[in-house]
Design a protein around this motif. Structure first.
Motif, PDB file in Angstrom:
ATOM      1  N   MET A  95      34.966  19.620  32.472  1.00  0.00           N
ATOM      2  CA  MET A  95      35.230  21.038  32.695  1.00  0.00           C
ATOM      3  C   MET A  95      35.887  21.213  34.069  1.00  0.00           C
ATOM      4  SD  MET A  95      34.976  24.234  31.714  1.00  0.00           S
ATOM      5  CE  MET A  95      33.723  24.352  30.419  1.00  0.00           C
ATOM      6  N   TYR A  96      37.136  21.647  34.046  1.00  0.00           N
ATOM      7  CA  TYR A  96      37.888  21.937  35.278  1.00  0.00           C
ATOM      8  C   TYR A  96      37.890  23.450  35.465  1.00  0.00           C
ATOM      9  CZ  TYR A  96      39.881  17.307  34.324  1.00  0.00           C
ATOM     10  OH  TYR A  96      40.054  15.980  34.054  1.00  0.00           O
ATOM     11  N   ILE A  97      37.488  23.900  36.654  1.00  0.00           N
ATOM     12  CA  ILE A  97      37.511  25.347  36.894  1.00  0.00           C
ATOM     13  C   ILE A  97      38.029  25.639  38.299  1.00  0.00           C
ATOM     14  CG2 ILE A  97      35.685  26.049  35.283  1.00  0.00           C
ATOM     15  CD1 ILE A  97      33.723  26.046  37.631  1.00  0.00           C
ATOM     16  N   GLY A 141      38.766  26.847  45.869  1.00  0.00           N
ATOM     17  CA  GLY A 141      38.762  25.418  45.537  1.00  0.00           C
ATOM     18  C   GLY A 141      38.650  25.175  44.039  1.00  0.00           C
ATOM     19  N   ALA A 142      38.764  23.907  43.674  1.00  0.00           N
ATOM     20  CA  ALA A 142      38.726  23.520  42.259  1.00  0.00           C
ATOM     21  C   ALA A 142      37.591  22.528  42.038  1.00  0.00           C
ATOM     22  CB  ALA A 142      40.055  22.881  41.863  1.00  0.00           C
ATOM     23  N   LEU A 143      36.976  22.616  40.857  1.00  0.00           N
ATOM     24  CA  LEU A 143      35.829  21.759  40.540  1.00  0.00           C
ATOM     25  C   LEU A 143      36.056  21.045  39.207  1.00  0.00           C
ATOM     26  CD1 LEU A 143      32.903  24.299  41.209  1.00  0.00           C
ATOM     27  CD2 LEU A 143      33.802  22.598  42.813  1.00  0.00           C
ATOM     28  N   LEU A 144      35.582  19.822  39.142  1.00  0.00           N
ATOM     29  CA  LEU A 144      35.483  19.086  37.874  1.00  0.00           C
ATOM     30  C   LEU A 144      34.004  18.784  37.660  1.00  0.00           C
ATOM     31  CD1 LEU A 144      36.088  17.291  35.454  1.00  0.00           C
ATOM     32  CD2 LEU A 144      36.966  15.544  37.011  1.00  0.00           C
ATOM     33  N   CYS A 161      45.582  19.367  35.384  1.00  0.00           N
ATOM     34  CA  CYS A 161      44.218  19.099  35.892  1.00  0.00           C
ATOM     35  C   CYS A 161      44.084  17.661  36.402  1.00  0.00           C
ATOM     36  CB  CYS A 161      43.183  19.372  34.803  1.00  0.00           C
ATOM     37  SG  CYS A 161      43.002  21.133  34.474  1.00  0.00           S
ATOM     38  N   TYR A 162      44.813  16.732  35.774  1.00  0.00           N
ATOM     39  CA  TYR A 162      44.762  15.344  36.241  1.00  0.00           C
ATOM     40  C   TYR A 162      45.446  15.207  37.603  1.00  0.00           C
ATOM     41  CZ  TYR A 162      42.850  13.321  31.888  1.00  0.00           C
ATOM     42  OH  TYR A 162      42.053  12.968  30.827  1.00  0.00           O
ATOM     43  N   VAL A 163      46.440  16.056  37.871  1.00  0.00           N
ATOM     44  CA  VAL A 163      47.015  16.094  39.232  1.00  0.00           C
ATOM     45  C   VAL A 163      45.960  16.653  40.193  1.00  0.00           C
ATOM     46  CG1 VAL A 163      48.775  17.173  40.705  1.00  0.00           C
ATOM     47  CG2 VAL A 163      49.416  16.262  38.456  1.00  0.00           C
ATOM     48  N   ALA A 164      45.260  17.701  39.749  1.00  0.00           N
ATOM     49  CA  ALA A 164      44.202  18.296  40.590  1.00  0.00           C
ATOM     50  C   ALA A 164      43.137  17.261  40.939  1.00  0.00           C
ATOM     51  CB  ALA A 164      43.573  19.485  39.869  1.00  0.00           C
ATOM     52  N   ALA A 165      42.817  16.402  39.981  1.00  0.00           N
ATOM     53  CA  ALA A 165      41.756  15.413  40.190  1.00  0.00           C
ATOM     54  C   ALA A 165      42.267  14.160  40.892  1.00  0.00           C
ATOM     55  CB  ALA A 165      41.137  15.045  38.845  1.00  0.00           C
TER      56      ALA A 165
END
Ligand code: IPD
Ligand code: CA
Ligand code: CA
Length: 256
Positions: A121-123, A129-132, A190-194
């Protein structure tokens, strides 16, 4: 009333459960274009999301991939992709997600992207900020294209358009560790975010593909623009360049 991030997360989890439960069934496939398809599960996921959104936020506008635009009297706007990665899903490839974003006064404020097969879950909420799965995520610190792994995608009219992205793909594949094609733009962002991919670009997307993933990547510290560098990557024409800040310029140069 503004929705909360936890409400958006709850919606994504609910729709993700529909996607996961339907994954092994034999799908009823309909064609929207020669290679653009839709399954009964896209519709089931979208029906669930629209019902939930409209019961709590009846004033909102909603732009949803399968049913189009539902006008509301308020200034809130939802972008709903009930199943991003439909072609993967139809072929029983477990790479897909649900993507939901909420914009207020024209700016995306909340986003959730849920991959039900990996329970990821990406939010993100703008400015927070962003969370996984509850943990903070950051875009990579890569500064060299030669050390980068990128991802891209191709449009459904790729057989017939000059914007087929093949030249860009060839060029960047020869300057990097590789360019993947996962088949889900929301997960690509999201994979860029992570920090898994160092950069993502695609030339022709729709707002529901990237409204949530774009916010999540921005909040994770990635630089996110249209491919030409303009800040608006959601209005027409919807291209996106989301990259670790250290390689953004280098990618931009190759794509422009
Ligand atoms: C598609 C996926 C794909 C991208 C296409 C999108 P859909 O969305 O995000 O990765 O390359 O441009 O349309 O149809 O699976 O929701
Ligand atoms: Ca999509
Ligand atoms: Ca979709």
């Amino acid at each position: 009333m503004m929705p909360t991030l936890s409400f958006v997360e709850q919606l994504a989890r609910g729709a993700g459960t529909i996607l996961r439960d339907g994954y092994n069934s034999e799908h009823q496939i309909k064609y929207k274009g020669v290679i653009d398809l839709v399954t009964e599960i896209d519709h089931a996921s979208e029906a669930y999301l629209l019902k939930e959104i409209q019961s709590l936020f009846p004033d909102s506008h909603v732009i949803a991939e399968e049913s189009g635009e539902t006008k509301g009297v308020g200034t809130g706007l939802w972008y709903v992709d009930p199943l991003d990665g439909t072609v993967n899903y139809a072929h029983h490839i477990p790479v897909f997600c649900v993507s939901i974003a909420y914009a207020f006064n024209g700016v995306v404020q909340l986003g959730a992207v849920y991959d039900p097969m990996r329970d990821e879950m990406y939010i993100a909420e703008r400015g927070k900020g962003a969370l996984l799965n509850g943990e903070s995520i950051r875009a990579s610190s890569t500064t060299e294209l030669t050390k980068s792994l990128l991802v891209t995608g191709f449009p459904y009219d790729t057989w017939n358009t000059e914007l087929d992205n093949f030249k860009n793909f060839e060029k960047l594949a020869k300057m990097t560790q590789g360019v993947r094609r996962l088949g889900s733009a929301a997960l690509d962002a999201c994979y860029v975010a992570a920090g898994r991919f160092d950069g993502f670009w695609e030339l022709a997307l729709r707002p529901w593909d990237i409204a949530a993933g774009g916010l999540i990547a921005e909040e994770a510290g990635a630089r996110v623009t249209a491919v030409d560098g303009k800040p608006d990557y959601i209005s027409t024409p919807q291209s996106i360049l989301a990259a670790a800040p250290g390689i953004y310029e280098a990618m931009w140069k190759q794509l422009n």
